[in-house]
Design a protein around this motif. Structure first.
Motif, PDB file in Angstrom:
ATOM      1  N   GLN A 136       0.850  -1.183  -0.055  1.00 39.05           N
ATOM      2  CA  GLN A 136       0.062   0.115   0.033  1.00 39.05           C
ATOM      3  C   GLN A 136       0.917   1.160   0.079  1.00 39.05           C
ATOM      4  N   ALA A 137       1.905   1.203   0.805  1.00 41.65           N
ATOM      5  CA  ALA A 137       3.061   2.462   0.763  1.00 41.65           C
ATOM      6  C   ALA A 137       3.470   2.641  -0.464  1.00 41.65           C
ATOM      7  N   VAL A 138       4.119   1.533  -1.322  1.00 45.64           N
ATOM      8  CA  VAL A 138       4.605   1.673  -2.483  1.00 45.64           C
ATOM      9  C   VAL A 138       3.501   2.125  -3.500  1.00 45.64           C
ATOM     10  N   GLU A 139       2.566   1.746  -3.597  1.00 43.92           N
ATOM     11  CA  GLU A 139       1.232   2.309  -4.421  1.00 43.92           C
ATOM     12  C   GLU A 139       0.853   3.710  -4.269  1.00 43.92           C
ATOM     13  N   LYS A 140       1.072   4.122  -2.860  1.00 41.49           N
ATOM     14  CA  LYS A 140       0.895   5.391  -2.367  1.00 41.49           C
ATOM     15  C   LYS A 140       1.869   6.469  -3.191  1.00 41.49           C
ATOM     16  N   VAL A 141       3.095   6.169  -3.000  1.00 40.07           N
ATOM     17  CA  VAL A 141       4.259   6.705  -3.379  1.00 40.07           C
ATOM     18  C   VAL A 141       4.162   6.931  -4.942  1.00 40.07           C
ATOM     19  N   LEU A 142       4.024   5.669  -5.755  1.00 41.41           N
ATOM     20  CA  LEU A 142       4.083   5.589  -6.924  1.00 41.41           C
ATOM     21  C   LEU A 142       2.625   5.965  -7.744  1.00 41.41           C
ATOM     22  N   SER A 143       2.122   7.060  -7.472  1.00 46.95           N
ATOM     23  CA  SER A 143       0.919   7.416  -8.063  1.00 46.95           C
ATOM     24  C   SER A 143       0.986   7.565  -9.547  1.00 46.95           C
ATOM     25  N   LEU A 144      -0.005   7.963  -9.939  1.00 50.00           N
ATOM     26  CA  LEU A 144       0.047   8.151 -11.730  1.00 50.00           C
ATOM     27  C   LEU A 144       0.768   9.221 -11.860  1.00 50.00           C
ATOM     28  N   ARG A 145       0.722  10.512 -10.965  1.00 51.43           N
ATOM     29  CA  ARG A 145       1.389  11.565 -11.113  1.00 51.43           C
ATOM     30  C   ARG A 145       2.969  11.732 -11.068  1.00 51.43           C
ATOM     31  N   ARG A 146       3.203  10.765 -10.005  1.00 51.74           N
ATOM     32  CA  ARG A 146       4.561  10.434  -9.682  1.00 51.74           C
ATOM     33  C   ARG A 146       5.267   9.517 -10.774  1.00 51.74           C
ATOM     34  N   ARG A 147       4.508   8.421 -11.441  1.00 49.98           N
ATOM     35  CA  ARG A 147       5.084   7.626 -12.176  1.00 49.98           C
ATOM     36  C   ARG A 147       5.439   8.486 -13.697  1.00 49.98           C
ATOM     37  N   ILE A 148       4.597   9.665 -13.926  1.00 40.99           N
ATOM     38  CA  ILE A 148       4.953  10.336 -15.201  1.00 40.99           C
ATOM     39  C   ILE A 148       6.082  11.214 -15.071  1.00 40.99           C
ATOM     40  N   THR A 149       6.809  11.405 -13.803  1.00 43.88           N
ATOM     41  CA  THR A 149       7.775  12.038 -13.515  1.00 43.88           C
ATOM     42  C   THR A 149       9.072  11.453 -13.305  1.00 43.88           C
ATOM     43  N   LEU A 150       8.747  10.025 -13.488  1.00 45.14           N
ATOM     44  CA  LEU A 150       9.902   9.311 -13.199  1.00 45.14           C
ATOM     45  C   LEU A 150      11.139   9.351 -13.993  1.00 45.14           C
ATOM     46  N   LYS A 151      10.706   9.583 -15.307  1.00 46.72           N
ATOM     47  CA  LYS A 151      11.958   9.548 -16.545  1.00 46.72           C
ATOM     48  C   LYS A 151      12.885  11.002 -15.999  1.00 46.72           C
ATOM     49  N   PHE A 152      12.494  11.974 -15.790  1.00 48.09           N
ATOM     50  CA  PHE A 152      13.410  12.996 -15.348  1.00 48.09           C
ATOM     51  C   PHE A 152      13.820  13.334 -13.878  1.00 48.09           C
ATOM     52  N   ASN A 153      12.842  12.346 -12.964  1.00 47.43           N
ATOM     53  CA  ASN A 153      13.063  12.665 -11.684  1.00 47.43           C
ATOM     54  C   ASN A 153      12.914  11.350 -11.054  1.00 47.43           C
ATOM     55  N   PRO A 154      14.089  10.410 -11.053  1.00 46.15           N
ATOM     56  CA  PRO A 154      14.216   8.926 -10.558  1.00 46.15           C
ATOM     57  C   PRO A 154      13.685   8.714  -9.110  1.00 46.15           C
ATOM     58  N   LEU A 155      12.989   7.640  -9.041  1.00 48.27           N
ATOM     59  CA  LEU A 155      12.537   7.304  -7.728  1.00 48.27           C
ATOM     60  C   LEU A 155      13.805   7.074  -6.755  1.00 48.27           C
ATOM     61  N   LYS A 156      13.858   7.634  -5.282  1.00 46.34           N
ATOM     62  CA  LYS A 156      14.637   7.540  -4.565  1.00 46.34           C
ATOM     63  C   LYS A 156      14.082   6.678  -3.254  1.00 46.34           C
ATOM     64  N   PRO A 157      14.953   5.846  -2.707  1.00 46.74           N
ATOM     65  CA  PRO A 157      14.605   4.953  -1.652  1.00 46.74           C
ATOM     66  C   PRO A 157      14.014   5.771  -0.509  1.00 46.74           C
TER      67      PRO A 157
END
Length: 525
Positions: free
Chosen positions: A465-486
């Motif tokens: 649930q926490a990962v799904e909350k962090v990787l919302s649709l808005r955040r997934r769109i920005t992953l290409k130029f703003n990589p996910l950090k732990p």
């Protein structure tokens, strides 16, 4: 249909593989019958005659119980006393037969019923379109051979048990020789001695549900929401790594704590495999009841749903919230238990499910939960579990978060206890790897090890649930130029409220209590 490979050699192979285990199980069954009679009355019952079925009558519960033997003995004493007082016998009421001709029952009816039952049990659910060449079904052949093998083994064991019973009776008479009162061992009645095929058989109790169709009972339980659906998941969905330290501990016979990967094996062994078929349930060690316990959100409900899904079981939910305001009164409670018992056997395999399983045996009930009346079915559940016989394909499954609050009867009711442990590093590393790699924009080299170390003890569902909350649709769109950090996932994970140390200590204490109870039982046996 018997295939060419299923000849006498196959039967001999089956005898060599399963024969010793069957003999041991039948012997234990009869020894248990000996112990029940001796502990209750101080002597043993007459062993059933061979031509009436022998120990088959013991296994199917058709012999008298100690309580019924006492009632029968008291009744005979009353009749003898009445004869001495020369009381006139009560006139028997004259039965008036209705006029007219009644059609007698045909002798072929029993054959037709047997053939119909065989068709429903073995052929009604088989799709013959997948078998155009009409090849033999090996499961039917194996089941028939196993049944024949069991009868053969039972005859051998019966002869040994009759000899053992004779020695026990001689020893018992020797021990009681100095008693003041005359001690007698039960024997066959005089008229039964003339015909050795007659023994004292338990009178069949009147079934109050005998005239009610099973479909009507099923519909009643369905409307009461006792029979319900469950989420379809399988044991392959249970993620957990094995402990290599535990492997060494098992080899050296040392104590060890189970990991999540080993829980799957325990559930498979105790809950799934015995329910696959009637034959496996009859041959496997009898496990009537299992309790799965652990901290909140540990995955207990997922395991319960997986057990039901693996065997396609019918679920009877007898949890306290489900039964609130239903079947109030002793007669209605008894009717409910009889209904569940009857329907569960007809629609086997069946799971009788009890959530918050400690509540019927709580030492103290809080004022907030008194309206539920969770303890009113405690004795009924004990009776229900004891009535499960080999071949019934029924399992009483309970879940518990606070088993330490229950009385000793709760431990005695369950044959097996499975504790679901907290998450460990290896399991979390695999889980994070599988979970994060599903997202296309996540860096393949993200520091999963750091996340796993920070998350030890946190339930997998909370992490999902926490990962799904962090990787919302808005955040997934920005992953290409703003990589996910732990750190983004860590901030969300740290919102989890860990169980208090008192809760963990209470479960550890309960686990030791179970081990002590098992050790005492072994000493008694």
């Amino acid at each position: 249909m018997r295939g060419p490979g299923w000849d006498a050699a196959s039967a001999q192979t089956l005898l060599r593989i399963r024969g010793p285990g069957l003999m041991e199980d039948i012997t234990d069954e009869i020894h248990e019958w000996f112990v029940i009679w001796y502990n209750t009355l101080g002597h043993y019952d007459v062993f059933p005659a061979a031509d009436l079925g022998g120990s088959v009558l013991i296994a199917t519960g058709q012999t008298s119980t100690p309580q019924e033997y006492l009632m029968e003995k008291l009744e005979k004493e009353k009749q003898a006393k009445a004869k001495r007082q020369m009381m006139p016998p009560k006139p028997e009421p004259v039965k008036l037969e209705a006029p007219g001709w009644k059609m007698p029952q045909t002798e072929a009816l029993s054959c037709l019923e047997e053939a119909n039952n065989d068709f429903i049990r073995n052929w009604s659910l088989r799709d013959e379109s997948d078998n155009p060449e009409q090849e033999e079904y090996l499961d039917l052949i194996t089941e028939k051979l196993c049944h024949e093998l069991q009868l053969e083994m039972r005859e051998i064991v019966d002869e040994l048990m009759r000899a053992e019973l004779e020695l026990l009776n001689k020893a018992l008479l020797k021990d009681r020789a100095r008693d003041k009162g005359k001690f007698e061992i039960p024997e066959m009645d005089k008229d039964m001695k003339k015909d050795t095929g007659k023994i004292r058989i338990q009178k069949k109790k009147k079934d109050i549900l005998e005239d009610v169709a099973v479909e009507d009972l099923f519909n009643e339980l369905l409307q009461a929401k006792i029979i319900r659906n469950y989420r379809v998941v399988f044991l392959r969905d249970w993620l957990g790594d094995l402990s290599y330290q535990n492997y060494e501990a098992r080899r050296e016979l040392r104590d060890y704590k189970q990991r999540l990967g080993e829980i799957k094996q325990l559930v498979l062994e105790y809950c799934v495999l015995p329910l696959i078929s009637k034959e496996t349930h009859r041959i496997a060690p009898l496990v009537r009841s299992v309790c799965i316990y652990g901290l909140p959100e540990a995955g207990k409900t997922l395991l319960a749903n997986a057990i039901c899904s693996e065997v396609g079981a019918l679920l009877f939910d007898v949890s306290a919230p489900v039964l609130v305001g239903k079947y109030v009164g002793k007669e209605k409670q008894k009717r409910l238990i009889d209904m569940i018992s009857k329907v569960a056997r007809v629609y086997a395999p069946s799971i009788i499910f009890l959530d918050a399983g400690e509540k019927p045996w709580l030492k103290e009930v809080s004022p907030e939960e008194q309206y539920i009346q969770s303890r009113r079915f405690a004795k009924s559940f004990v009776k229900l579990v004891k009535g499960i016989k080999p071949g019934d394909q029924i399992l009483f499954l309970s879940l518990s978060e606070e088993p330490q609050k229950a009385k000793v009867a709760f431990i005695k009711l369950h044959d097996k206890f499975i504790r679901v442990p907290t998450t460990d590093y290896n399991t979390l590393y695999m889980y994070y790897k599988n979970l994060l790699m599903k997202y296309h924009g996540v860096d393949r080299d993200i520091d999963v090890s750091c996340l796993a170390k920070m998350s030890v003890g946190i339930p997998l569902d909370f992490i999902r649930q926490a990962v799904e909350k962090v990787l919302s649709l808005r955040r997934r769109i920005t992953l290409k130029f703003n990589p996910l950090k732990p750190i983004e996932i860590m901030n969300e994970i740290l919102m989890y409220q860990y169980p208090t140390p008192e809760m963990v200590k209470a479960l550890d204490k309960f686990e030791k209590r179970i081990s002590l109870a098992k050790a005492k039982k072994k000493i008694r046996d």
